[in-house]
Design a protein around this motif. Structure first.
Motif, PDB file in Angstrom:
ATOM      1  N   VAL A  12       0.851  -1.191   0.000  1.00 26.45           N
ATOM      2  CA  VAL A  12       0.000   0.000   0.000  1.00 26.45           C
ATOM      3  C   VAL A  12       0.885   1.238   0.000  1.00 26.45           C
ATOM      4  O   VAL A  12       2.012   1.195   0.506  1.00 26.45           O
ATOM      5  CB  VAL A  12      -0.951  -0.024   1.224  1.00 26.45           C
ATOM      6  CG1 VAL A  12      -0.169   0.067   2.523  1.00 26.45           C
ATOM      7  CG2 VAL A  12      -2.008   1.060   1.137  1.00 26.45           C
ATOM      8  N   GLN A  13       0.370   2.303  -0.553  1.00 26.83           N
ATOM      9  CA  GLN A  13       1.125   3.555  -0.539  1.00 26.83           C
ATOM     10  C   GLN A  13       0.985   4.239   0.811  1.00 26.83           C
ATOM     11  O   GLN A  13      -0.009   4.032   1.539  1.00 26.83           O
ATOM     12  CB  GLN A  13       0.617   4.485  -1.643  1.00 26.83           C
ATOM     13  CG  GLN A  13       1.006   4.051  -3.042  1.00 26.83           C
ATOM     14  CD  GLN A  13       0.662   5.087  -4.088  1.00 26.83           C
ATOM     15  OE1 GLN A  13      -0.288   5.856  -3.928  1.00 26.83           O
ATOM     16  NE2 GLN A  13       1.427   5.123  -5.167  1.00 26.83           N
ATOM     17  N   ALA A  14       1.948   5.053   1.138  1.00 30.83           N
ATOM     18  CA  ALA A  14       1.881   5.837   2.366  1.00 30.83           C
ATOM     19  C   ALA A  14       0.586   6.641   2.399  1.00 30.83           C
ATOM     20  O   ALA A  14       0.165   7.200   1.385  1.00 30.83           O
ATOM     21  CB  ALA A  14       3.083   6.766   2.467  1.00 30.83           C
ATOM     22  N   GLY A  15      -0.040   6.650   3.559  1.00 27.56           N
ATOM     23  CA  GLY A  15      -1.330   7.297   3.723  1.00 27.56           C
ATOM     24  C   GLY A  15      -2.512   6.381   3.498  1.00 27.56           C
ATOM     25  O   GLY A  15      -3.649   6.760   3.807  1.00 27.56           O
ATOM     26  N   GLY A  16      -2.250   5.201   2.992  1.00 23.89           N
ATOM     27  CA  GLY A  16      -3.321   4.252   2.726  1.00 23.89           C
ATOM     28  C   GLY A  16      -3.714   3.448   3.953  1.00 23.89           C
ATOM     29  O   GLY A  16      -3.216   3.676   5.057  1.00 23.89           O
ATOM     30  N   SER A  17      -4.618   2.503   3.728  1.00 18.69           N
ATOM     31  CA  SER A  17      -5.158   1.693   4.817  1.00 18.69           C
ATOM     32  C   SER A  17      -5.135   0.217   4.460  1.00 18.69           C
ATOM     33  O   SER A  17      -5.210  -0.149   3.282  1.00 18.69           O
ATOM     34  CB  SER A  17      -6.607   2.101   5.115  1.00 18.69           C
ATOM     35  OG  SER A  17      -6.688   3.446   5.530  1.00 18.69           O
ATOM     36  N   LEU A  18      -5.048  -0.592   5.485  1.00 20.04           N
ATOM     37  CA  LEU A  18      -5.190  -2.040   5.369  1.00 20.04           C
ATOM     38  C   LEU A  18      -5.924  -2.539   6.602  1.00 20.04           C
ATOM     39  O   LEU A  18      -5.819  -1.938   7.677  1.00 20.04           O
ATOM     40  CB  LEU A  18      -3.837  -2.741   5.276  1.00 20.04           C
ATOM     41  CG  LEU A  18      -3.066  -2.679   3.962  1.00 20.04           C
ATOM     42  CD1 LEU A  18      -1.675  -3.301   4.155  1.00 20.04           C
ATOM     43  CD2 LEU A  18      -3.800  -3.388   2.847  1.00 20.04           C
ATOM     44  N   ARG A  19      -6.608  -3.653   6.440  1.00 19.78           N
ATOM     45  CA  ARG A  19      -7.253  -4.298   7.578  1.00 19.78           C
ATOM     46  C   ARG A  19      -6.746  -5.721   7.664  1.00 19.78           C
ATOM     47  O   ARG A  19      -6.989  -6.527   6.759  1.00 19.78           O
ATOM     48  CB  ARG A  19      -8.762  -4.292   7.424  1.00 19.78           C
ATOM     49  CG  ARG A  19      -9.497  -4.797   8.669  1.00 19.78           C
ATOM     50  CD  ARG A  19     -10.943  -5.078   8.357  1.00 19.78           C
ATOM     51  NE  ARG A  19     -11.756  -5.261   9.555  1.00 19.78           N
ATOM     52  CZ  ARG A  19     -12.875  -5.969   9.591  1.00 19.78           C
ATOM     53  NH1 ARG A  19     -13.313  -6.546   8.484  1.00 19.78           N
ATOM     54  NH2 ARG A  19     -13.564  -6.074  10.712  1.00 19.78           N
ATOM     55  N   LEU A  20      -6.061  -6.020   8.739  1.00 22.81           N
ATOM     56  CA  LEU A  20      -5.577  -7.364   8.974  1.00 22.81           C
ATOM     57  C   LEU A  20      -6.610  -8.155   9.762  1.00 22.81           C
ATOM     58  O   LEU A  20      -7.302  -7.616  10.620  1.00 22.81           O
ATOM     59  CB  LEU A  20      -4.265  -7.337   9.752  1.00 22.81           C
ATOM     60  CG  LEU A  20      -3.117  -6.521   9.164  1.00 22.81           C
ATOM     61  CD1 LEU A  20      -1.872  -6.693  10.025  1.00 22.81           C
ATOM     62  CD2 LEU A  20      -2.843  -6.917   7.728  1.00 22.81           C
ATOM     63  N   SER A  21      -6.683  -9.430   9.451  1.00 25.19           N
ATOM     64  CA  SER A  21      -7.555 -10.352  10.185  1.00 25.19           C
ATOM     65  C   SER A  21      -6.717 -11.510  10.687  1.00 25.19           C
ATOM     66  O   SER A  21      -5.717 -11.886  10.067  1.00 25.19           O
ATOM     67  CB  SER A  21      -8.668 -10.882   9.285  1.00 25.19           C
ATOM     68  OG  SER A  21      -9.482  -9.849   8.798  1.00 25.19           O
ATOM     69  N   CYS A  22      -7.139 -12.064  11.791  1.00 27.66           N
ATOM     70  CA  CYS A  22      -6.490 -13.262  12.322  1.00 27.66           C
ATOM     71  C   CYS A  22      -7.579 -14.201  12.798  1.00 27.66           C
ATOM     72  O   CYS A  22      -8.284 -13.903  13.771  1.00 27.66           O
ATOM     73  CB  CYS A  22      -5.554 -12.903  13.464  1.00 27.66           C
ATOM     74  SG  CYS A  22      -4.847 -14.335  14.301  1.00 27.66           S
ATOM     75  N   ALA A  23      -7.712 -15.299  12.092  1.00 30.35           N
ATOM     76  CA  ALA A  23      -8.747 -16.289  12.415  1.00 30.35           C
ATOM     77  C   ALA A  23      -8.121 -17.438  13.177  1.00 30.35           C
ATOM     78  O   ALA A  23      -7.098 -17.992  12.763  1.00 30.35           O
ATOM     79  CB  ALA A  23      -9.403 -16.785  11.139  1.00 30.35           C
ATOM     80  N   ALA A  24      -8.755 -17.788  14.286  1.00 26.52           N
ATOM     81  CA  ALA A  24      -8.246 -18.869  15.120  1.00 26.52           C
ATOM     82  C   ALA A  24      -9.054 -20.133  14.886  1.00 26.52           C
ATOM     83  O   ALA A  24     -10.257 -20.083  14.629  1.00 26.52           O
ATOM     84  CB  ALA A  24      -8.315 -18.467  16.585  1.00 26.52           C
TER      85      ALA A  24
END
Length: 126
Positions: A12-24
């Protein structure tokens, strides 16, 4: 077999967003603290954020406060990390982890965590 599987990383470029998920899987973590750590190339793994079992207490590293938000969905046995206004210094492999035991305050020390995922790469370009 207990597994924590991260997803959502990417470039992603600086200033952008990401959403991480962690499934157990393999056991429920509804009464445990879940956390996120990261490790940049050539650096030690560091704490990013953690949330206690009912979501009432969340901790953040100073470097991500105001930009990252941790949340969890106990019905899905999943923890999330919403990352906004990303910076190149956020580039790292992000790991989720579980700290077993009912706690009202999320812990931040890596050695307190019992289960770890394999990590997901987050790369932020300038």
């Amino acid at each position: 077999q207990v597994q924590l599987v991260e997803s959502g990383g990417g470039l992603v470029q600086a200033g952008g967003s990401l959403r991480l998920s962690c499934a157990a899987s393999g056991r429920t973590f509804n009464r445990d603290t879940l956390g996120w750590f990261r490790q940049a190339p050539g650096k030690e793994r560091e704490f990013v954020s953690a949330i206690n079992w009912n979501g009432a207490n969340a901790k953040y590293a100073d470097s991500v406060k105001g930009r990252f938000t941790i949340s969890r969905d106990n019905a899905k046995n999943t923890v999330y990390l919403q990352m906004n206004n990303l910076k190149p210094e956020d580039t790292a492999v992000y790991y989720c982890a579980a700290d077993l035991g009912l706690r009202f305050v999320a812990r931040v020390e890596m050695n307190e965590y019992d289960y770890w995922g394999q990590g997901t790469q987050v790369t932020v370009s300038s």
